[in-house]
Design an enzyme around this catalytic site. Structure first.
Site, PDB file in Angstrom:
ATOM      1  CB  CYS A 147      -0.222   0.042   1.277  1.00 36.56           C
ATOM      2  SG  CYS A 147      -0.027  -0.482   2.503  1.00 36.56           S
ATOM      3  CD  GLU A 200       4.274  -1.711   5.024  1.00 38.93           C
ATOM      4  OE1 GLU A 200       3.363  -0.971   4.639  1.00 38.93           O
ATOM      5  OE2 GLU A 200       4.290  -2.541   5.195  1.00 38.93           O
ATOM      6  CG  HIS A 240      -0.364   4.385   4.941  1.00 36.50           C
ATOM      7  ND1 HIS A 240      -1.451   3.937   5.649  1.00 36.50           N
ATOM      8  CD2 HIS A 240      -0.263   3.336   4.062  1.00 36.50           C
ATOM      9  CE1 HIS A 240      -1.776   2.751   5.901  1.00 36.50           C
ATOM     10  NE2 HIS A 240      -1.004   1.681   5.356  1.00 36.50           N
ATOM     11  CG  ASN A 327      -4.817   2.591   4.593  1.00 39.91           C
ATOM     12  OD1 ASN A 327      -5.268   3.325   4.037  1.00 39.91           O
ATOM     13  ND2 ASN A 327      -5.078   1.158   5.395  1.00 39.91           N
ATOM     14  CB  THR A 328      -8.350  -1.134   2.529  1.00 41.75           C
ATOM     15  OG1 THR A 328      -9.445   0.914   2.643  1.00 41.75           O
ATOM     16  CG2 THR A 328      -7.457  -0.341   4.122  1.00 41.75           C
TER      17      THR A 328
END
EC number: 1.2.1.11
Length: 347
Positions: A147, A200, A240, A327-328
């Protein structure tokens, strides 16, 4: 209509797939797959709906099936929201027969699996033929990046196309939804920042260079500049935020950078794909933007918003900016859906 299904349908990203596929003009959601404890029951009975929107009525009575190729029935494309450890085991089994558009990290860096942002590197879809030939599959797997990588790379692409990038430094402030509904305990994140997200930083540092690389005779040659990332979990639900520092080989004017970023379009925009935002990158001039709460939902969450674009006085030929990406949506479900729309259009 193309029949599609969702693997990992009860999780947060799985639910985002369902939300975004509701009333899709090309895809009809017919199959929902989850763990054995949910299989055989109506989706509305087993899914604890996490999103702000209402659960679509069209999925409430769909019977959830096992995450097994023998159970999914008549589908053409499967969207995978599976955890990485599960995805590595089962996605290849599905790909023997089906198209798998995966948000999972398990197969992203496999040399014959296309890792794609449609506005950035659609030519990587040529790896599909390589994958099918090597593995003997009738279907295939296509993946979208992490993401944070998606948001960062979308903003770097127009710069990369116009200038020579030497180094990129990025510090992320990542929403809790990126860890899933139960991923970060409330007592760990309220009144707090967690300066570590496992794996990440490595994903950002490798995937960004892969995406901006070149496909040469079936092999991806990564871009050659350096990327350094530091990732942090913050008490924001969705969206984010990333502070980005870019060092160039070339002299530049900040207005020219703004122009190439704000005017950037890719193949999805030219094809008019359903989920493609009109502007993948939106540049704001307000000194206090972007902000997650105000900017994450821009163009349905599919645009990345950039602000505070300025020269870095401490280093020559350097600029810095702040971005916000959902992000989703753009970073997960929306990315996979856009990949599938591109495949459906050109293959």
């Amino acid at each position: 209509m193309v029949n599609v299904g969702v693997l990992g349908a009860t999780g947060m990203v799985g639910q985002r797939f369902i939300e975004m596929l509701e009333n899709h003009p090309e895809f009809e959601l017919t199959t929902l797959a989850a763990s054995s404890r949910s299989a055989g029951k109506p989706y509305g009975e087993v899914a604890n709906w996490y999103l702000d929107s209402e659960m679509p009525e069209s999925v409430r009575d769909i019977e959830v099936v096992e995450t097994d190729p023998a159970s999914v029935g008549d589908v053409d494309i499967l969207f995978s929201a599976l955890p990485a450890d599960v995805a590595r085991k089962v996605e290849p089994k599905f790909a023997e027969k089906y198209i798998v558009a995966s948000n999972a990290s398990a197969m992203r860096m496999e040399p014959d699996v296309p890792l794609v942002i449609p506005e950035v590197n659609p030519e990587f879809l040529d790896l599909i033929e390589v994958q099918q030939r090597r593995r003997g599959w009738d279907g295939f797997i296509i993946t979208n990046p992490n993401c944070s990588t998606i948001a960062l790379t979308l903003t770097l692409k127009p710069i990369y196309d116009s200038y020579t990038i030497k180094r990129v430094y990025v510090s992320t402030m990542q929403a809790v939804s990126g860890a899933g509904y139960s991923g970060v305990p409330s007592m760990a994140i309220l009144d707090n920042i967690v300066p570590y997200i496992g794996g990440e930083e490595e994903k950002i540092e490798t995937e960004t260079l892969h995406l901006l690389g070149e496909l040469d005779d079936g092999v991806v040659k990564p871009a050659s500049f350096g990327v350094s990332a530091s990732c942090h979990r913050v008490p924001v639900v969705d969206g984010h935020t990333e502070a980005v520092f870019v060092e160039l080989d070339d002299e530049f004017e900040i207005e020219d950078i703004k122009e190439v970023m704000d005017g950037f379009q890719g193949l999805p925009q030219k094809l008019g794909l359903h989920s493609a935002p009109e502007k993948p990158v939106v540049v704001l001039d307000e000194e206090n933007r972007p902000q997650p709460r105000m900017d994450r939902d821009r163009d349905g969450g599919m645009s990345v918003t950039v602000g505070r674009l300025r020269k870095d006085a401490a280093f020559s030929n350097s600029l810095r900016y702040v971005l916000v990406g959902h992000n989703t949506v753009r970073g997960a479900a929306g990315a996979s859906i856009l990949n599938a729309e591109l495949i459906n259009e050109i293959l």
